[in-house]
Design a protein around this motif. Sequence first.
Motif, PDB file in Angstrom:
ATOM      1  N   THR A 100      96.257  64.904 119.179  1.00  0.00           N
ATOM      2  CA  THR A 100      95.239  65.601 120.544  1.00  0.00           C
ATOM      3  C   THR A 100      93.636  65.075 120.423  1.00  0.00           C
ATOM      4  O   THR A 100      93.826  64.563 119.166  1.00  0.00           O
ATOM      5  CB  THR A 100      95.416  67.163 120.356  1.00  0.00           C
ATOM      6  N   CYS A 132      93.580  66.703 125.413  1.00  0.00           N
ATOM      7  CA  CYS A 132      95.464  66.821 125.947  1.00  0.00           C
ATOM      8  C   CYS A 132      95.793  65.723 124.764  1.00  0.00           C
ATOM      9  O   CYS A 132      94.989  65.102 123.546  1.00  0.00           O
ATOM     10  CB  CYS A 132      94.924  65.973 127.605  1.00  0.00           C
ATOM     11  N   GLY A 136      98.175  60.515 127.102  1.00  0.00           N
ATOM     12  CA  GLY A 136      98.158  61.202 128.538  1.00  0.00           C
ATOM     13  C   GLY A 136      96.530  61.747 128.840  1.00  0.00           C
ATOM     14  O   GLY A 136      96.562  62.338 129.604  1.00  0.00           O
ATOM     15  N   LYS A 160      94.595  72.967 139.086  1.00  0.00           N
ATOM     16  CA  LYS A 160      95.727  71.966 138.972  1.00  0.00           C
ATOM     17  C   LYS A 160      95.318  70.962 137.988  1.00  0.00           C
ATOM     18  O   LYS A 160      94.918  70.263 138.813  1.00  0.00           O
ATOM     19  CB  LYS A 160      96.525  72.004 140.279  1.00  0.00           C
ATOM     20  N   PRO A 162      96.982  68.161 135.655  1.00  0.00           N
ATOM     21  CA  PRO A 162      98.090  67.305 134.698  1.00  0.00           C
ATOM     22  C   PRO A 162      98.448  67.976 134.098  1.00  0.00           C
ATOM     23  O   PRO A 162      98.214  68.657 132.717  1.00  0.00           O
ATOM     24  CB  PRO A 162      97.206  66.086 134.271  1.00  0.00           C
ATOM     25  N   ALA A 163     100.322  67.925 133.452  1.00  0.00           N
ATOM     26  CA  ALA A 163     100.584  67.726 132.107  1.00  0.00           C
ATOM     27  C   ALA A 163     100.600  68.122 131.248  1.00  0.00           C
ATOM     28  O   ALA A 163     100.042  66.935 131.179  1.00  0.00           O
ATOM     29  CB  ALA A 163     102.151  68.229 132.719  1.00  0.00           C
ATOM     30  N   GLY A 164      99.992  68.909 130.476  1.00  0.00           N
ATOM     31  CA  GLY A 164      99.003  68.469 129.059  1.00  0.00           C
ATOM     32  C   GLY A 164      97.992  69.001 128.764  1.00  0.00           C
ATOM     33  O   GLY A 164      97.738  68.230 127.423  1.00  0.00           O
ATOM     34  N   THR A 166      93.912  71.040 129.324  1.00  0.00           N
ATOM     35  CA  THR A 166      94.169  71.612 128.981  1.00  0.00           C
ATOM     36  C   THR A 166      91.889  72.112 129.002  1.00  0.00           C
ATOM     37  O   THR A 166      91.640  70.874 128.600  1.00  0.00           O
ATOM     38  CB  THR A 166      93.696  72.797 127.153  1.00  0.00           C
TER      39      THR A 166
END
Length: 209
Positions: A100, A132, A136, A160, A162-164, A166
């Motif tokens: 991460t 992230c 990614g 909004k 992307p997935a993963g 913060t």
Amino acid sequence: MSQIASLQASVREGKGTNLARKLRKTGRIPGIVYGHGEKPVQVSVAFKEFDHAIRVLKARTVELELGGKKETVLIKDLQFDYLSQHITHFDLLRVSATDTVKVKVKVELRGIPKATGGGVLDQPLHELHIECLATGIPESIRIDITTLQLGHPIHIRELKLPAGVTVLDAAEMVVVQLKLPGQEPEPVEATGVEPEVLTAKKPKEGEEE
């Protein structure tokens, strides 16, 4: 998500300004690879390939081939010539798919507000601090502003993502808004988060971690 570029690197011997200058004259850029408990390695890559990865592919991570071994690295730091804006040195951090990281990404506005109400576009934040996976990292955080209205700013909490991904900045911070001419925006306290890779430290030139 930003693309993962592929680069071939060569180990370089010696260090210092004169050696680095001579290396750049041959069309290569000096740099260092470190991290994951392994010994830092002084390397060089072809300028054209590295410049293409940065400016065209917008790569944040690279699959680096060095001495017949391939490893994934994060582009941790870049140094530029202040006159030509050419890359003169780079730092690459070894990462894995489960690492991460904390990095900065640009905010990209899409569209034009349909009803401004006499307001002008104001963008207090052009970059966001995010967390992230190393593999990614998004190229940017895109925001559709076609429905943006006067008196209804877009805050970080409304994005909004992307997935993963913060965002580490304060949720109440305004990213973009319509503001009447002469109107001062309300101050919002930032988090003071600095972009960095978790548990990673850059070694000094020629030193081990």
